[in-house]
Design a protein around this motif. Structure first.
Motif, PDB file in Angstrom:
ATOM      1  N   ASP A  72       0.707  -1.218  -0.166  1.00 10.78           N
ATOM      2  CA  ASP A  72       0.095   0.087  -0.006  1.00 10.78           C
ATOM      3  C   ASP A  72       0.728   1.271  -0.148  1.00 10.78           C
ATOM      4  O   ASP A  72       0.243   2.373   0.133  1.00 10.78           O
ATOM      5  N   TYR A  73       2.069   1.262  -0.373  1.00 13.25           N
ATOM      6  CA  TYR A  73       3.050   2.540  -0.467  1.00 13.25           C
ATOM      7  C   TYR A  73       2.467   3.338  -1.480  1.00 13.25           C
ATOM      8  O   TYR A  73       2.426   4.585  -1.074  1.00 13.25           O
ATOM      9  N   ALA A  74       1.791   3.075  -2.534  1.00 16.56           N
ATOM     10  CA  ALA A  74       1.199   3.771  -3.336  1.00 16.56           C
ATOM     11  C   ALA A  74       0.062   4.705  -2.748  1.00 16.56           C
ATOM     12  O   ALA A  74      -0.026   5.799  -3.485  1.00 16.56           O
ATOM     13  N   THR A  75      -0.545   4.159  -1.933  1.00 13.24           N
ATOM     14  CA  THR A  75      -1.640   5.098  -1.378  1.00 13.24           C
ATOM     15  C   THR A  75      -1.094   5.793   0.142  1.00 13.24           C
ATOM     16  O   THR A  75      -1.762   6.698   0.465  1.00 13.24           O
ATOM     17  N   LEU A  76       0.051   5.405   0.611  1.00 16.66           N
ATOM     18  CA  LEU A  76       0.402   5.945   1.959  1.00 16.66           C
ATOM     19  C   LEU A  76       1.317   7.032   1.587  1.00 16.66           C
ATOM     20  O   LEU A  76       1.609   7.970   2.373  1.00 16.66           O
ATOM     21  N   LEU A  77       2.165   6.875   0.508  1.00 21.15           N
ATOM     22  CA  LEU A  77       3.129   7.854   0.204  1.00 21.15           C
ATOM     23  C   LEU A  77       2.728   8.838  -0.908  1.00 21.15           C
ATOM     24  O   LEU A  77       2.133   8.458  -1.807  1.00 21.15           O
ATOM     25  N   THR A  78       3.161  10.136  -0.810  1.00 18.86           N
ATOM     26  CA  THR A  78       2.807  11.231  -1.960  1.00 18.86           C
ATOM     27  C   THR A  78       3.765  10.783  -3.151  1.00 18.86           C
ATOM     28  O   THR A  78       4.764  10.037  -2.947  1.00 18.86           O
ATOM     29  N   GLU A  79       3.367  11.495  -4.501  1.00 21.41           N
ATOM     30  CA  GLU A  79       4.420  11.189  -5.312  1.00 21.41           C
ATOM     31  C   GLU A  79       5.749  11.958  -5.223  1.00 21.41           C
ATOM     32  O   GLU A  79       6.844  11.266  -5.527  1.00 21.41           O
ATOM     33  N   GLN A  80       5.886  12.961  -4.168  1.00 21.80           N
ATOM     34  CA  GLN A  80       6.911  13.488  -3.986  1.00 21.80           C
ATOM     35  C   GLN A  80       7.573  12.602  -2.940  1.00 21.80           C
ATOM     36  O   GLN A  80       9.066  12.701  -2.886  1.00 21.80           O
ATOM     37  N   ASP A  81       7.051  11.893  -1.943  1.00 21.09           N
ATOM     38  CA  ASP A  81       7.674  10.952  -0.997  1.00 21.09           C
ATOM     39  C   ASP A  81       8.544  10.040  -2.111  1.00 21.09           C
ATOM     40  O   ASP A  81       9.623   9.606  -1.660  1.00 21.09           O
ATOM     41  N   ILE A  82       7.720   9.423  -2.757  1.00 16.61           N
ATOM     42  CA  ILE A  82       8.376   8.475  -3.681  1.00 16.61           C
ATOM     43  C   ILE A  82       9.432   8.795  -4.472  1.00 16.61           C
ATOM     44  O   ILE A  82      10.575   8.231  -4.491  1.00 16.61           O
ATOM     45  N   ALA A  83       9.467   9.962  -5.116  1.00 14.74           N
ATOM     46  CA  ALA A  83      10.396  10.802  -5.856  1.00 14.74           C
ATOM     47  C   ALA A  83      11.709  11.006  -4.901  1.00 14.74           C
ATOM     48  O   ALA A  83      12.822  10.678  -5.346  1.00 14.74           O
TER      49      ALA A  83
END
Length: 66
Positions: A43-54
């Motif tokens: 569920d990281y795709a829902t827990l993290l923002t796109e900026q967090d992932i970047a």
């Protein structure tokens, strides 16, 4: 994780290391190496923002073997 940038760039032909890492973070069941089990929560795709992932990917791309 120290060689993750180098390894990620070689996993899937035509996919950059950054693309592979993004896919692995947001869809961890998509590419599973046979000797590993599912390494991450799904569920990281829902827990993290796109900026967090970047930011996470940018950090991993800077890791180098010591």
């Amino acid at each position: 994780l120290e060689s993750i940038a180098e390894l990620a760039g070689t996993r899937i032909e035509g996919m950059s290391a950054e693309e592979y890492l993004f896919d692995s973070i947001t869809n961890p069941l998509h590419f599973i190496v046979d000797i590993y089990r599912t390494p991450m929560p799904e569920d990281y795709a829902t827990l993290l923002t796109e900026q967090d992932i970047a930011d996470l990917i940018a950090y991993m791309m800077q890791l180098a073997p010591s």
